[in-house]
Scaffold this motif. Sequence first.
Motif, PDB file in Angstrom:
ATOM      1  N   HIS A  26      10.186  16.983 133.915  1.00  0.00           N
ATOM      2  CA  HIS A  26       9.860  18.379 133.645  1.00  0.00           C
ATOM      3  C   HIS A  26       8.638  18.532 132.733  1.00  0.00           C
ATOM      4  O   HIS A  26       7.908  19.532 132.833  1.00  0.00           O
ATOM      5  CB  HIS A  26      11.061  19.117 133.044  1.00  0.00           C
ATOM      6  CG  HIS A  26      11.262  18.900 131.590  1.00  0.00           C
ATOM      7  ND1 HIS A  26      11.938  17.809 131.085  1.00  0.00           N
ATOM      8  CD2 HIS A  26      10.860  19.625 130.504  1.00  0.00           C
ATOM      9  CE1 HIS A  26      11.955  17.882 129.765  1.00  0.00           C
ATOM     10  NE2 HIS A  26      11.310  18.963 129.381  1.00  0.00           N
ATOM     11  N   THR A  27       8.381  17.545 131.863  1.00  0.00           N
ATOM     12  CA  THR A  27       7.228  17.678 130.967  1.00  0.00           C
ATOM     13  C   THR A  27       5.906  17.632 131.741  1.00  0.00           C
ATOM     14  O   THR A  27       4.951  18.329 131.381  1.00  0.00           O
ATOM     15  CB  THR A  27       7.233  16.579 129.891  1.00  0.00           C
ATOM     16  OG1 THR A  27       7.332  15.304 130.527  1.00  0.00           O
ATOM     17  CG2 THR A  27       8.405  16.752 128.942  1.00  0.00           C
ATOM     18  N   TYR A  28       5.865  16.826 132.796  1.00  0.00           N
ATOM     19  CA  TYR A  28       4.663  16.784 133.634  1.00  0.00           C
ATOM     20  C   TYR A  28       4.447  18.128 134.325  1.00  0.00           C
ATOM     21  O   TYR A  28       3.321  18.622 134.431  1.00  0.00           O
ATOM     22  CB  TYR A  28       4.773  15.672 134.680  1.00  0.00           C
ATOM     23  CG  TYR A  28       4.738  14.283 134.119  1.00  0.00           C
ATOM     24  CD1 TYR A  28       3.551  13.725 133.652  1.00  0.00           C
ATOM     25  CD2 TYR A  28       5.892  13.512 134.051  1.00  0.00           C
ATOM     26  CE1 TYR A  28       3.512  12.431 133.136  1.00  0.00           C
ATOM     27  CE2 TYR A  28       5.870  12.217 133.539  1.00  0.00           C
ATOM     28  CZ  TYR A  28       4.677  11.686 133.091  1.00  0.00           C
ATOM     29  OH  TYR A  28       4.646  10.420 132.583  1.00  0.00           O
ATOM     30  N   ASP A  30       5.628  21.075 133.358  1.00  0.00           N
ATOM     31  CA  ASP A  30       5.317  22.103 132.363  1.00  0.00           C
ATOM     32  C   ASP A  30       3.869  22.017 131.900  1.00  0.00           C
ATOM     33  O   ASP A  30       3.256  23.032 131.562  1.00  0.00           O
ATOM     34  CB  ASP A  30       6.265  21.968 131.169  1.00  0.00           C
ATOM     35  CG  ASP A  30       6.356  23.238 130.339  1.00  0.00           C
ATOM     36  OD1 ASP A  30       6.569  24.318 130.935  1.00  0.00           O
ATOM     37  OD2 ASP A  30       6.207  23.161 129.112  1.00  0.00           O
ATOM     38  N   ALA A  31       3.306  20.814 131.893  1.00  0.00           N
ATOM     39  CA  ALA A  31       1.908  20.652 131.485  1.00  0.00           C
ATOM     40  C   ALA A  31       0.949  21.246 132.516  1.00  0.00           C
ATOM     41  O   ALA A  31      -0.136  21.724 132.165  1.00  0.00           O
ATOM     42  CB  ALA A  31       1.594  19.174 131.264  1.00  0.00           C
ATOM     43  N   ILE A  32       1.349  21.209 133.784  1.00  0.00           N
ATOM     44  CA  ILE A  32       0.530  21.794 134.847  1.00  0.00           C
ATOM     45  C   ILE A  32       0.722  23.303 134.904  1.00  0.00           C
ATOM     46  O   ILE A  32      -0.225  24.072 135.042  1.00  0.00           O
ATOM     47  CB  ILE A  32       0.876  21.150 136.201  1.00  0.00           C
ATOM     48  CG1 ILE A  32       0.475  19.677 136.194  1.00  0.00           C
ATOM     49  CG2 ILE A  32       0.200  21.897 137.354  1.00  0.00           C
ATOM     50  CD1 ILE A  32       1.017  18.876 137.356  1.00  0.00           C
ATOM     51  N   ARG A  33       1.977  23.741 134.790  1.00  0.00           N
ATOM     52  CA  ARG A  33       2.296  25.163 134.804  1.00  0.00           C
ATOM     53  C   ARG A  33       3.517  25.396 133.920  1.00  0.00           C
ATOM     54  O   ARG A  33       4.619  24.928 134.250  1.00  0.00           O
ATOM     55  CB  ARG A  33       2.583  25.647 136.243  1.00  0.00           C
ATOM     56  CG  ARG A  33       2.988  27.109 136.354  1.00  0.00           C
ATOM     57  CD  ARG A  33       1.826  28.037 135.968  1.00  0.00           C
ATOM     58  NE  ARG A  33       2.245  29.418 135.866  1.00  0.00           N
ATOM     59  CZ  ARG A  33       2.221  30.304 136.879  1.00  0.00           C
ATOM     60  NH1 ARG A  33       1.828  29.926 138.082  1.00  0.00           N
ATOM     61  NH2 ARG A  33       2.587  31.543 136.675  1.00  0.00           N
ATOM     62  N   ALA A  34       3.322  26.090 132.812  1.00  0.00           N
ATOM     63  CA  ALA A  34       4.458  26.436 131.947  1.00  0.00           C
ATOM     64  C   ALA A  34       5.438  27.261 132.772  1.00  0.00           C
ATOM     65  O   ALA A  34       5.082  28.308 133.310  1.00  0.00           O
ATOM     66  CB  ALA A  34       3.973  27.211 130.736  1.00  0.00           C
ATOM     67  N   GLN A 179      -2.719  13.713 139.822  1.00  0.00           N
ATOM     68  CA  GLN A 179      -2.509  12.871 138.645  1.00  0.00           C
ATOM     69  C   GLN A 179      -1.572  11.743 139.042  1.00  0.00           C
ATOM     70  O   GLN A 179      -0.613  11.957 139.795  1.00  0.00           O
ATOM     71  CB  GLN A 179      -1.881  13.705 137.522  1.00  0.00           C
ATOM     72  CG  GLN A 179      -1.476  12.924 136.284  1.00  0.00           C
ATOM     73  CD  GLN A 179      -0.718  13.765 135.274  1.00  0.00           C
ATOM     74  OE1 GLN A 179      -0.419  14.941 135.534  1.00  0.00           O
ATOM     75  NE2 GLN A 179      -0.380  13.193 134.145  1.00  0.00           N
ATOM     76  N   TRP A 225      -1.310  19.231 142.524  1.00  0.00           N
ATOM     77  CA  TRP A 225      -1.059  20.637 142.193  1.00  0.00           C
ATOM     78  C   TRP A 225      -2.227  21.511 142.623  1.00  0.00           C
ATOM     79  O   TRP A 225      -3.367  21.069 142.710  1.00  0.00           O
ATOM     80  CB  TRP A 225      -0.772  20.807 140.703  1.00  0.00           C
ATOM     81  CG  TRP A 225      -1.966  20.638 139.801  1.00  0.00           C
ATOM     82  CD1 TRP A 225      -2.832  21.608 139.359  1.00  0.00           C
ATOM     83  CD2 TRP A 225      -2.439  19.407 139.254  1.00  0.00           C
ATOM     84  NE1 TRP A 225      -3.811  21.061 138.566  1.00  0.00           N
ATOM     85  CE2 TRP A 225      -3.584  19.708 138.480  1.00  0.00           C
ATOM     86  CE3 TRP A 225      -1.998  18.080 139.325  1.00  0.00           C
ATOM     87  CZ2 TRP A 225      -4.304  18.724 137.801  1.00  0.00           C
ATOM     88  CZ3 TRP A 225      -2.711  17.109 138.654  1.00  0.00           C
ATOM     89  CH2 TRP A 225      -3.845  17.438 137.906  1.00  0.00           C
TER      90      TRP A 225
END
Length: 235
Positions: A26-28, A30-34, A179, A225
């Motif tokens: 989920h951190t990956y 969230d970094a692309i889209r909160a 990525q 993404w």
Amino acid sequence: MPNHDEIYEQEAQKYHQLISTQQDLHTYIDAIRAYEGLDIVDIGAGTGRLTTVLAPKAGSIIALDASASMLAVTADRLRQAGLANWQTAVADHRKLPLADGSADLIVAGWSICYLGSTNVPDWQTNIRTVMRELTRILRPGGTIIIIETLGTGTATPSPPDFLQSYYTALEQEYGFSRQVIRTDLVFDSIEEAERLTRFFFGDGIADQVVENNWITVPECAGIWWRHADSHMMHK
């Protein structure tokens, strides 16, 4: 090579044991889209690898998959977590049972590839149809995130030959950025590593596990993404 269609229909719980050895992604995302508060659609949701980690902060989440057996595991996990902001539905990626403009974020983990393999007749038509469907249900300003394999049993990206053309199309035809991440599988024992990798990946990977005494099996993945305002995908 194991038959993944049969695994998804008949061995959902065992499959879930395998993917549970991977890190939470989920951190990956969230970094692309909160994603807090967003309406999310997870296509090819399986047993909830992405659905269950995104659901707690999502406004709503819909899990779609071709296998009712896999979705039953996802639903059980979401119920056990005490969540009520979710739905599941059996669906084909090429004909999503959702309204136009109904998603802020679409995620697809290790699933579109089954339609994009060059071993599949008309794979290019499949991908074009999937992309049109994703674009149709995405709201203005929305984001699509696709995660696919770049090789199991390798510490450096080594994508399967039959997926190279699909991956190239994502970037060159459909405007996705990429990525590379590690998605290693971390087992409790070599015996568990051998049993579960042989079950899903086949003898080649399982024999590597035994030869190398791997409790941690290296794996690479790509995250692609695209934000809706960056490139039109009506191809």
